[in-house]
Design an enzyme around this catalytic site. Structure first.
Site, PDB file in Angstrom:
ATOM      1  N   CYS A 102      43.297  43.658  36.692  1.00  0.00           N
ATOM      2  CA  CYS A 102      42.832  42.051  36.807  1.00  0.00           C
ATOM      3  C   CYS A 102      43.286  41.206  35.479  1.00  0.00           C
ATOM      4  CB  CYS A 102      41.294  41.921  37.103  1.00  0.00           C
ATOM      5  SG  CYS A 102      40.238  42.246  35.981  1.00  0.00           S
ATOM      6  N   HIS A 124      39.491  35.256  34.579  1.00  0.00           N
ATOM      7  CA  HIS A 124      39.590  35.490  33.261  1.00  0.00           C
ATOM      8  C   HIS A 124      40.866  34.342  32.637  1.00  0.00           C
ATOM      9  CE1 HIS A 124      38.064  39.137  33.991  1.00  0.00           C
ATOM     10  NE2 HIS A 124      39.066  40.004  34.337  1.00  0.00           N
TER      11      HIS A 124
END
Length: 355
Positions: free
Chosen positions: A134, A259
């Site tokens: 990810c 993120h």
């Protein structure tokens, strides 16, 4: 193809997890190209009913029968489960799109980001296609676009990773810790947050509430973490740059989802901010949001729940005319996991349709 619809049968393995729930949302939002969608999870989740495409579907337990007759299988399960069951699904004739780390660096398994290297999905000797980690996915799409123009030669990256990267346990841990520190004067003396949190650090080595933790993953060689090495190896593989110089520091921050990364990208040729902005503004899967004077730059609070990678703070390095500085931000459960998996599965489905 299923005889009932003529459309491919899709299996979602790990349908009840954090990424699985986002996957079902994406499948309901995207063009309906699938015939049967089969929801598969561990035996303890069998019998649950989940909604996809507006219909309730009963979850079945992961076994060989559940994988029989499947054309494309999307896996979002722990590495050890993927290692056991992805080859089984492939042996039953499915093309597996795997979101675990089990096969990413296997030379016979392509690592695919559709905006960057869609051609790689066509060559899959094991019948498996891997999804990058990810954090890699949170930056690789804009970097791929810039690499195509300037030729990437070096990356220096710091990540600011949301707790959902550690699954539901990470989210639960942050929320529990926030309830312990909310409305207090904690964070003003050494160790006070740690004492308040106690042993309730969940999947993290340190408290994440009122804190940042400069460590994600497990220990690797020479002080590097496993997640730092993943970003290095995966960036090289996706971009087709096996000797790319990469240095990474991964940091966990008290954000639920999305993120962020600071990126120092050095290129073979001299770069200009104007050209870089033009590339980013027109790159598929990228949103350029970059006007600091007006308070415009991506943050997790604004990016969460959206599909693109958002890019801001685009600058040329002060001391290197071949380098750019960027701040990138992306939802780690969408493009960072479920969305990329769905996009790869759609690539495979379109390939079959063209036959």
């Amino acid at each position: 193809m299923t005889a009932r619809t003529g459309r491919p049968t899709l299996a979602v393995v790990g349908a009840t997890g954090a990424v699985g729930s986002v996957m079902l949302q994406i499948l309901s939002q995207h063009a309906d190209i699938w015939g049967e969608i089969r929801l598969i999870a561990s035996p303890r989740s069998a019998g649950r009913k989940l909604t996809v495409r507006g219909e309730e579907v009963e979850v079945v337990a992961l076994d060989e029968e559940a994988l029989s007759g499947v054309d494309v299988a999307m896996f979002d399960v722990p590495d050890e489960v993927a290692r056991q069951w992805a080859p089984v699904a492939a042996a039953h004739g499915a093309v597996v799109v795997d979101n675990s780390g089990a096969f990413r660096m296997d030379p016979d398994v392509p690592l695919v980001v559709p905006e960057v290297n869609p051609h790689a999905a066509r060559v899959r000797p094991r019948g498996i296609i891997a999804n990058p980690h990810c954090t890699t996915l949170s930056m690789i799409v804009p970097l791929g676009a810039l690499h195509a123009e300037f030729g990437l030669s070096e990356l220096v990256v710091s990540s600011y990773q949301a707790v959902s990267g550690a699954g539901r346990a990470g989210i639960d841990t942050l929320r529990q810790q926030l309830s312990l520190v909310a409305g207090t004067e904690l964070g003003t003396s050494p160790g006070d947050v740690r004492r308040a949190v106690g042993d309730n650090t969940g999947p993290f080595p340190e408290p994440v509430a009122l804190n940042v933790v400069p460590w994600t993953g497990t220990p690797d060689e020479d002080g590097w973490s496993s997640e730092e090495m993943k970003i290095r190896h995966e960036s090289r593989k996706v971009l087709g740059l096996p000797r790319l110089r990469v240095a990474v520091t991964c940091v966990r921050v008290p954000v639920v989802t999305a993120h962020s990364l600071t990126v120092h990208a050095r290129f073979e040729d001299e770069v200009t901010v104007d050209r870089a902005r033009d590339i980013l503004a027109t790159a598929p899967g990228v949103v350029l949001f970059d006007d600091p004077a007006a308070g415009e730059f991506p943050t997790p609070a604004d990016v969460v729940g959206t599909d693109p990678t958002w890019v801001g703070r685009v600058r040329r390095s002060l001391d290197d005319p071949t380098a750019l500085e960027l701040f990138v931000c992306g939802d780690n459960l969408r493009k960072g996991s479920a969305l990329n998996t769905a996009q790869v599965a759609e690539l495979v489905a379109s390939e079959r349709e063209a036959r």
